[in-house]
Design an enzyme around this catalytic site. Structure first.
Site, PDB file in Angstrom:
ATOM      1  N   ASN A 205       0.848  -1.181   0.000  1.00 57.39           N
ATOM      2  CA  ASN A 205       0.000   0.000   0.000  1.00 57.39           C
ATOM      3  C   ASN A 205       0.892   1.242   0.000  1.00 57.39           C
ATOM      4  OD1 ASN A 205       0.786   0.534   2.721  1.00 57.39           O
ATOM      5  ND2 ASN A 205      -0.921  -0.673   3.501  1.00 57.39           N
ATOM      6  N   GLU A 208       3.371   1.420   2.955  1.00 63.23           N
ATOM      7  CA  GLU A 208       4.411   0.404   2.832  1.00 63.23           C
ATOM      8  C   GLU A 208       5.394   0.743   1.725  1.00 63.23           C
ATOM      9  OE1 GLU A 208       1.533  -3.259   4.356  1.00 63.23           O
ATOM     10  OE2 GLU A 208       1.733  -2.801   2.224  1.00 63.23           O
ATOM     11  N   ASP A 275      -6.142  -7.824   1.115  1.00 61.92           N
ATOM     12  CA  ASP A 275      -6.278  -9.273   0.944  1.00 61.92           C
ATOM     13  C   ASP A 275      -7.032  -9.583  -0.349  1.00 61.92           C
ATOM     14  OD1 ASP A 275      -5.111  -9.534   3.492  1.00 61.92           O
ATOM     15  OD2 ASP A 275      -7.061  -9.575   4.487  1.00 61.92           O
TER      16      ASP A 275
END
Length: 327
Positions: A205, A208, A275
């Site tokens: 993301n 990150e 996810d």
């Protein structure tokens, strides 16, 4: 969009191996009607409680919900949360042959307390492992992955930094995917930023991507610089940076970056959206999709996650309808 529908029809033929941190998500729902006389905190009158698969288990749930076959590989504790995770994985039709129990490893459980008609999250309680997975369990995990991955169409690494994904496991997977040119999709965490090598696709993301690259992403230039650096650093075939309401950005070596905006919609909750992204990308690439096609499908699926509160799996029927609406 017609090509995406054709790829979606192939999902039931794909078999993925998902290795990572299996979790249980607990949701406590209620109404706040007063402040406690004991302390300046709200008093929640509990109306319901539910459990859902979280972390790598949510990736698995998404794959099954989209029609794919999946084998789970991870660690749970010998506790009620671990039993719940394993039983629910079996109930949705996932193979749990690679799920190992470890008496010294408590199952990661995240409890979210949610109040009122606006579904406001008041607090989150985390019960998680603070020690390493035992050496014997880590060895069994590596052996299982190397045995089973040859029977699958791809592997997804769902890393939540809880100890299942370690340097030796990543090295073994990297060696296999390099030799076999196999599909390997990674959802990264900071504990292993320096250890990922040669994935087919890696999906950080925005935060990150900033942490891993050392570049604060605050405009288009810094986004481009970070994306290019991550492709080089991880020697990845592609990097897909997910940016929430700003959409997604795809980076490949020696190709121009591509940006995919989100659909305008009222997003209630993005819990588990990452996810869903990694699950859709893994299925799509295993079925022969291009990186661009995988990114478009993942972007559409992630938008559907925000329609509901809590950890949810996107259904094949729902994703197919969204794609058909764009024809």
């Amino acid at each position: 969009m017609e090509k995406l529908l054709a790829i979606l029809e192939k999902f039931p033929r794909a078999h993925l191996l998902v290795v990572g941190d299996l979790m249980l998500d607990r949701f406590i729902w209620g109404d706040v009607e007063r402040i406690s006389p004991e302390a300046p905190v709200p008093v929640l009158r509990v109306t319901s409680e539910s459990f859902r698969l979280g972390g790598a288990a949510n990736v698995i749930h998404n794959i099954r919900s989209l029609g794919g076959r999946v084998t789970a590989c991870g660690v749970v504790g010998r506790d009620s949360a671990g039993h719940t995770v394993t039983n629910r994985l079996r109930r949705i039709g996932a193979s749990t042959a690679g799920v190992y129990s470890d008496a010294r490893y408590p199952t990661t459980e995240k409890s979210r307390i949610i109040a009122g008609p606006g579904h406001q999250q008041i607090v989150r309680l985390d019960r998680e492992n603070h020690g390493a997975v035992s050496a014997s369990t880590r060895k069994r995990l590596r052996q299982f992955v190397l045995q089973r991955v040859r029977r699958c169409d791809g592997i997804i690494i769902s890393d939540y930094g809880k100890g299942v994904v370690d340097e030796e496991l990543l090295s073994s997977i990297e060696e296999f995917t390099r030799d076999e040119n196999a599909v390997c999709v990674v959802d990264p965490k900071k504990e292993n930023y320096g250890r990922y090598r040669r994935p087919t696709l890696i999906t950080p993301n925005k935060l990150e991507a900033s942490e891993a690259s050392g570049i604060a992403i605050n405009d288009e230039k810094s986004l481009l610089d970070a994306g290019k650096k991550l492709v080089r650093m991880w020697q990845a075939k592609a990097v897909l940076i997910t940016r929430g309401a700003e959409g997604m950005s795809l980076f490949q070596a020696r190709r121009d970056s591509q940006h995919f905006p989100t659909e305008p919609r009222e997003i209630f909750d993005v819990t588990g959206a990452g996810d869903t992204v990694v699950a859709v990308c893994g299925l799509a690439l295993a079925c022969g999709a291009t990186y661009e096609e995988a990114a478009v499908m993942a972007n559409l699926a992630a938008g559907l996650v925000g329609d509901e509160v809590g950890t949810v799996a996107v259904a094949m029927k729902k994703l197919k309808r969204v794609i058909k609406d764009k024809l």
